[in-house]
Enzyme design. Structure first.
Site, short mmCIF file in Angstrom:
data_model
loop_
_atom_site.label_atom_id
_atom_site.label_comp_id
_atom_site.label_asym_id
_atom_site.label_seq_id
_atom_site.Cartn_x
_atom_site.Cartn_y
_atom_site.Cartn_z
N HIS A 295 0.80 -1.22 0.00
CA HIS A 295 0.00 0.00 0.00
C HIS A 295 0.83 1.27 0.00
O HIS A 295 0.27 2.34 0.20
CB HIS A 295 -0.92 0.04 1.22
CG HIS A 295 -2.00 -0.98 1.20
ND1 HIS A 295 -3.26 -0.72 0.71
CD2 HIS A 295 -2.02 -2.25 1.61
CE1 HIS A 295 -4.01 -1.81 0.83
NE2 HIS A 295 -3.28 -2.76 1.38
N LYS B 297 -8.27 14.08 4.53
CA LYS B 297 -7.41 12.91 4.49
C LYS B 297 -6.36 13.09 5.57
O LYS B 297 -6.26 14.17 6.17
CB LYS B 297 -6.73 12.76 3.13
CG LYS B 297 -6.05 14.06 2.65
CD LYS B 297 -5.41 13.92 1.29
CE LYS B 297 -6.41 13.97 0.16
NZ LYS B 297 -6.35 12.84 -0.75
N ARG B 298 -5.54 12.04 5.87
CA ARG B 298 -4.49 12.23 6.83
C ARG B 298 -3.60 13.40 6.38
O ARG B 298 -3.42 13.65 5.19
CB ARG B 298 -3.65 10.95 6.96
CG ARG B 298 -4.36 9.85 7.73
CD ARG B 298 -4.63 10.27 9.17
NE ARG B 298 -3.41 10.39 9.92
CZ ARG B 298 -3.01 9.51 10.84
NH1 ARG B 298 -3.76 8.48 11.15
NH2 ARG B 298 -1.88 9.69 11.49
N LYS C 31 0.96 14.48 0.78
CA LYS C 31 -0.41 14.79 0.32
C LYS C 31 -0.56 16.30 0.05
O LYS C 31 -1.54 16.74 -0.52
CB LYS C 31 -1.43 14.32 1.36
CG LYS C 31 -1.43 12.80 1.55
CD LYS C 31 -2.46 12.39 2.60
CE LYS C 31 -2.38 10.93 2.99
NZ LYS C 31 -3.08 10.04 2.04
N THR D 258 -8.55 6.72 -1.79
CA THR D 258 -9.91 6.20 -1.92
C THR D 258 -10.93 7.31 -1.67
O THR D 258 -12.06 7.24 -2.15
CB THR D 258 -10.16 5.03 -0.93
OG1 THR D 258 -9.58 5.39 0.33
CG2 THR D 258 -9.52 3.75 -1.43
N LYS E 131 -14.59 8.34 -3.44
CA LYS E 131 -15.84 8.66 -2.72
C LYS E 131 -16.38 10.00 -3.18
O LYS E 131 -17.59 10.18 -3.36
CB LYS E 131 -15.59 8.68 -1.21
CG LYS E 131 -15.26 7.29 -0.65
CD LYS E 131 -14.65 7.34 0.74
CE LYS E 131 -13.94 6.02 1.03
NZ LYS E 131 -13.03 6.08 2.18
#
Ligand code: NBG
Length: 802
Positions: free
Chosen positions: A344, A535-536, A541, A641, A645
């Site tokens: 992952h 998100k985290r 990111k 993910t 969504k």
């Protein structure tokens, strides 16, 4: 003995309202007059549990008597989210529950909000495991999920002026109506000098519209003996319970990821603990069915969710050899034929390795087995590639250096029959780079399964407004077959439908706006563009890229530019020990404070940081997103993910060519996706050439102004040093190439502003996003695992429910 059928009809007799009354009395020991909302939540949940028990028991019985091949999913994390609403939808009881609540004068929404969510995961990886469990059940696939019953899940986050504050998540404090304890399924695990017992705690996982209810089996640690009687008798009461306390800390707390070395010892102990219990449980099931140990790999397809359960390779070998008396070769054949591994992440710092020294202390026998696996493996490599010592060093399960370390990803690849990545690009990079040597040795082992999300939780439960419209427009079969969304195509030019689309989106935005107002006291305009990054928090990111852009927007608005109104929403947790991530939160909070008090920003810009982002909050947020921020440095986000969504719920993405963004864009079309930034190959090229952020910052005057404003203390009460570490990072090293993408990101954001001003086109693009996202169902992902990797067949339990 009454049959199962009779047992059920007794417990689940009467209307749901009757059953709620009964549980209020017999389980909660309360009268309606004394009961609080939580009592009613418990009573309703227990009544729903009664309804699903028949399915659950029947499923377990069918799997045992029919001896079917079963997927065993090993995951250290499950980010489940609340069960009640999902079970109501999957069992077709939503309407009945509403009626029952009405009859009893209760508010179903209020009861649903009483459920503390089991936050037994950090983020995407744990949530994926939860979506997969739900899809396995919905597809009637025999499966069991194994994991750890952490007493404290992911920490709770509150946000103050100073940024993130953490507190513990005591999700079990008020009881858990969904779990059944199985004291009879309890296994010893040796960790260093200690023996710990793992006790099974089972939770049913219901499938949608089918009788299948699979089991999620989580292990809770227990000391073998409550007391050390010798110490107790000697009068040392503290010591008498010490061992017990130590053993039980094993399943106490979920570790936040991105945390540096602390607590590592306990984490490795957690891994062997749940893996060993799970494998021992599988052996028990095998024997109960009268099957020989040599059938293990025929009975079980064992999936390793990342490297957290990779110790299974050594532990299964140990059990087969030491306990079951098999020889090495047969044990190895069984092990590699049972296990498969999903990677992952490509981030080198996230690829697990364990110091040999720690391993030796805690798991000496498993380490000896790993050495033997490695010796045999390296012999094989030597045979195929003579005279390549550098290759041997690269692929070895043991990393040499000042201190030797065990490479868990290598162990997982060597000890399994398939390795997969979670999106096309990610799987390709695994093969080309991180695991390239292994891909050359065993090309057939490597494959891709792009992630997916369950349409039941992420559309049917999360977005009742859109679900209702979809049901009217194309029927309700999308819940089971998400590709049905394609049928929206015929409505793209239907003006009435476009209007309806806009109105259901407005309802979801209003619902989020109400939540923001209630929780944070901030008024946001539901007609403004909702621009969302949840998100985290992590540098890769790039929440700081969004923050920098936000400051530029603020400056442009202050200078009098006319830009369409936006509400910029952030949410997500930073690992408590990750200082840079916490500083990014602090910056966003500082920006929000200044923007939201500024009269010049009224009606033009609002900034919100949603505290304690969770599955429940996700359910509230995703349906309300207009613009989905997926802006990681290309090549760093394995899949994502949340991107799925949001797009599924009708958001347009602004994103890089990273992870599953690429596949989303391929499907929704480049007109309906705001692309920017360097590609993964370009990112690597830049690094190779010696990346320096100044090259990019120099010509980008608006980014420089934004940085200068941050440095001036504008967002930190005049404190000029607070954000210095972040500014230094961005201007000196910038490891995630924020600056290289900043100008192009601003350009893409300008396009967003333009597109937003054409509401019909935007609505059509929104519909197209939903319509083309059928592929991103976790049902499709699970079908791929089942056919390509697990060789698993569905088994229908009873007759399918109406
Ligand atoms: C995460 C990735 C995400 C991905 C999820 C689920 C880890 C180690 N990896 O991009 O960062 O969507 O896994 O596959 O948490």
């Amino acid at each position: 003995m009454p049959s199962n059928e009779t047992a059920m009809s007794v417990a689940a007799q009467g209307s749901l309202a009757d059953q709620i009354r009964r549980h209020l009395f017999y389980s909660q020991a309360k009268s309606p007059a004394l009961a609080n909302q939580h009592d009613f939540y418990m009573a309703l949940s227990l009544a729903v549990r009664d309804r699903l028990l028949q399915n659950w028991v029947e499923t377990a019985e069918a799997y045992t008597t029919k001896g079917v091949r079963t997927a065993a999913y090993l995951s250290a994390e499950y980010l489940l989210g609340p069960h009640l609403d999902n079970n109501l939808v999957n069992l077709g009881l939503r309407q009945e529950a509403e009626t029952a609540c009405e009859e009893l004068g209760l508010d179903l929404e209020l009861l649903l909000s009483c459920e503390p969510e089991p936050g037994l995961g950090n983020g995407g990886l744990g949530r994926l495991a939860a979506c997969f469990q739900e899809s396995l059940a919905s597809l009637e696939l025999p499966a069991i999920g194994y994991g750890i019953r952490y007493e404290f899940g992911i920490f709770r986050q509150s946000i103050s002026h100073n940024g993130q504050q953490e507190s513990t998540d005591a999700w079990l404090a008020q009881g858990n109506p969904w779990e059944v304890i199985r004291p009879e399924w309890c296994y010893p695990v040796q960790v260093g000098q200690h023996t710990v017992l793992g006790v099974a705690h089972d939770t049913p996982i219901t499938g949608y519209g089918v009788r299948t209810a699979n089991t999620l089996r989580l292990w809770s640690a227990m000391a073998p003996e409550a007391f050390d009687f010798a110490s107790f008798n000697a009068g040392d009461y503290t010591r008498a319970v010490l061992a017990k306390v130590q053993s039980e800390t094993l399943s106490k707390v979920l570790y936040p990821n991105d945390e540096l070395d602390q607590g590592k010892r306990l984490r490795l102990s957690q891994q062997i603990f749940f893996v060993s219990c799970s494998l021992q449980d599988m052996l028990r099931i095998l024997k109960k069915q009268g099957l020989p140990v040599s059938d293990f790999h025929r009975k079980f397809a064992v999936q390793l969710n990342d490297t957290h359960p990779a110790i299974a390779v050594a532990e299964l070998m140990r059990l087969l050899i030491d306990q079951e008396g098999l020889g090495w070769d047969q044990a190895w054949a069984i092990t590699t034929a049972s296990l498969s591994y999903t990677n992952h992440t490509l981030l080198p710092e996230a690829l697990e390795t364990w110091g040999v020294e720690l391993f030796e202390q805690l798991l000496p026998r498993q380490l000896a087995i790993i050495y033997e696996i490695n010796a045999r493996f390296l012999r094989m490599v030597r045979l195929r590639h003579p005279g390549r010592p550098e290759l041997l060093a690269r692929v070895s399960l043991i990393e040499e250096g000042e201190k030797q370390r065990v490479r868990m990803a290598h162990l997982a690849v060597v000890g399994s029959h398939h390795t997969n990545g979670v999106a096309e690009l990610h799987s390709q990079l695994l093969k080309d780079q991180v695991l390239a040597d292994f891909a050359q040795l065993w090309p057939d082992r490597f494959t891709n399964v792009t992630n997916g999300v369950t349409p039941r939780r992420w559309l049917a439960v999360a977005n009742p407004y859109l679900s209702g419209l979809l049901d009217e427009a194309i029927g309700d079969s999308w819940r089971r077959d998400l590709q049905q969304l394609e049928r929206l195509e015929q409505l793209l030019s239907d003006a009435h439908f476009l209007e309806r689309w806009r109105s259901v989106r407005a309802l979801a935005k209003q619902r989020l706006a109400d939540h923001i107002h209630q929780q944070l006291g901030v008024l946001v305009d539901p007609t403004s563009l909702f621009d969302v990054q949840v998100k985290r928090i992590h540098e890769y990111k790039r929440q700081h890229l969004a923050a920098l852009e936000l400051v530029q927007r603020y400056l442009r608005l202050r200078a009098g530019e006319d830009l369409p109104p936006r509400t910029v929403i952030f949410g997500g947790k930073a690992a408590p020990g990750y200082a840079m991530a916490k500083l990014i939160i602090r910056l966003i909070v500082g920006i929000a404070e200044m923007v939201n008090i500024d009269p010049a920003m009224r009606g033009r810009l609002r900034v919100v940081f949603l505290p304690n982002f969770s599955v429940s909050l996700g359910q509230l947020t995703y349906p309300a997103v207009d613009l989905s921020e997926q802006i990681s440095t290309a090549g760093k986000e394995a899949s994502g993910t949340g991107n799925m969504k949001m797009a599924l719920n009708g958001a347009l993405t602004i994103g890089t060519l990273d992870g599953a963004n690429i596949e989303i864009r391929e499907r929704v079309g480049d007109k309906n996706f705001f692309l920017f930034g360097h590609t993964a190959a370009q990112v690597q090229e830049l690094s190779a050439k010696g990346y320096h952020p100044w090259t990019w910052l120099e010509p980008n005057s608006s980014a420089r102004e934004a940085l200068a404003l941050i440095a001036s203390g504008h967002f930190s009460d005049g404190n000029r040093s607070l954000f210095q570490p972040l500014l230094d990072n961005l201007t000196h090293s910038d490891p995630f190439q924020v600056m290289a993408d900043a100008a192009d990101y601003s350009r893409a954001q300008d396009q967003v502003d333009l597109a937003w001003q054409k509401p019909d086109e935007w609505a059509r693009a929104s519909i197209t996003n939903t319509m083309r996202c059928g592929f991103f169902s976790s049902d499709r992902a699970i079908e791929e695992y089942a056919t390509r990797i697990w060789k698993l067949e569905p088994l229908t339990i009873g007759k399918a429910a109406p």
